[in-house]
Motif scaffolding. Structure first.
Motif, PDB file in Angstrom:
ATOM      1  N   ALA A  92       0.806  -1.223   0.000  1.00 38.16           N
ATOM      2  CA  ALA A  92       0.000   0.000   0.000  1.00 38.16           C
ATOM      3  C   ALA A  92       0.837   1.269   0.000  1.00 38.16           C
ATOM      4  O   ALA A  92       0.433   2.284  -0.554  1.00 38.16           O
ATOM      5  N   ASP A  93       2.037   1.259   0.605  1.00 37.63           N
ATOM      6  CA  ASP A  93       2.827   2.483   0.662  1.00 37.63           C
ATOM      7  C   ASP A  93       3.321   2.932  -0.706  1.00 37.63           C
ATOM      8  O   ASP A  93       3.706   4.068  -0.886  1.00 37.63           O
ATOM      9  N   PHE A  94       3.290   2.055  -1.722  1.00 37.26           N
ATOM     10  CA  PHE A  94       3.689   2.450  -3.067  1.00 37.26           C
ATOM     11  C   PHE A  94       2.580   3.232  -3.768  1.00 37.26           C
ATOM     12  O   PHE A  94       2.824   3.892  -4.748  1.00 37.26           O
ATOM     13  N   ALA A  95       1.365   3.156  -3.286  1.00 35.09           N
ATOM     14  CA  ALA A  95       0.237   3.791  -3.956  1.00 35.09           C
ATOM     15  C   ALA A  95       0.033   5.239  -3.512  1.00 35.09           C
ATOM     16  O   ALA A  95      -0.778   5.937  -4.083  1.00 35.09           O
ATOM     17  N   ARG A  96       0.759   5.707  -2.516  1.00 41.35           N
ATOM     18  CA  ARG A  96       0.542   7.070  -2.032  1.00 41.35           C
ATOM     19  C   ARG A  96       1.050   8.099  -3.046  1.00 41.35           C
ATOM     20  O   ARG A  96       1.964   7.814  -3.817  1.00 41.35           O
ATOM     21  N   PRO A  97       0.456   9.283  -3.053  1.00 38.97           N
ATOM     22  CA  PRO A  97       0.798  10.297  -4.051  1.00 38.97           C
ATOM     23  C   PRO A  97       2.270  10.662  -4.109  1.00 38.97           C
ATOM     24  O   PRO A  97       2.790  10.998  -5.160  1.00 38.97           O
ATOM     25  N   GLY A  98       3.013  10.608  -3.022  1.00 36.85           N
ATOM     26  CA  GLY A  98       4.414  10.985  -3.016  1.00 36.85           C
ATOM     27  C   GLY A  98       5.355   9.872  -3.446  1.00 36.85           C
ATOM     28  O   GLY A  98       6.559  10.043  -3.441  1.00 36.85           O
ATOM     29  N   ALA A  99       4.816   8.728  -3.847  1.00 38.43           N
ATOM     30  CA  ALA A  99       5.654   7.594  -4.250  1.00 38.43           C
ATOM     31  C   ALA A  99       6.436   7.946  -5.515  1.00 38.43           C
ATOM     32  O   ALA A  99       6.034   8.790  -6.309  1.00 38.43           O
ATOM     33  N   SER A 100       7.569   7.283  -5.690  1.00 40.74           N
ATOM     34  CA  SER A 100       8.407   7.576  -6.846  1.00 40.74           C
ATOM     35  C   SER A 100       7.714   7.184  -8.152  1.00 40.74           C
ATOM     36  O   SER A 100       6.776   6.408  -8.166  1.00 40.74           O
ATOM     37  N   VAL A 101       8.205   7.738  -9.246  1.00 45.25           N
ATOM     38  CA  VAL A 101       7.654   7.434 -10.569  1.00 45.25           C
ATOM     39  C   VAL A 101       7.786   5.940 -10.854  1.00 45.25           C
ATOM     40  O   VAL A 101       6.865   5.319 -11.387  1.00 45.25           O
ATOM     41  N   LEU A 102       8.905   5.327 -10.500  1.00 41.23           N
ATOM     42  CA  LEU A 102       9.096   3.900 -10.740  1.00 41.23           C
ATOM     43  C   LEU A 102       8.064   3.057 -10.003  1.00 41.23           C
ATOM     44  O   LEU A 102       7.586   2.060 -10.532  1.00 41.23           O
ATOM     45  N   ALA A 103       7.700   3.458  -8.827  1.00 41.88           N
ATOM     46  CA  ALA A 103       6.720   2.700  -8.047  1.00 41.88           C
ATOM     47  C   ALA A 103       5.331   2.765  -8.680  1.00 41.88           C
ATOM     48  O   ALA A 103       4.519   1.878  -8.457  1.00 41.88           O
TER      49      ALA A 103
END
Length: 58
Positions: free
Chosen positions: A7-18
């Protein structure tokens, strides 16, 4: 075919790769070691080697 991400990859501040689509090679090959991928009428072959590496050829 898209793999599940934590779930932490789905947050708005996640990197472009994620946020990029992610596909499991074993699903693409349906448990085998080869699959065909089509891009603009060009056919490419995806192969999983015995060493577990990926090779994409035209």
């Amino acid at each position: 075919m898209t793999a599940t991400r934590p779930a932490d990859f789905a947050r708005p501040g996640a990197s472009v790769l994620a946020r990029m689509p992610q596909h499991d090679a074993n699903e693409l090959t349906r448990g085998g070691n080869q699959a065909l991928i089509v891009l603009d009428e060009q056919v490419y072959q995806l192969r999983i080697t015995r060493a577990g590496k990926l090779i994409l050829t035209k």
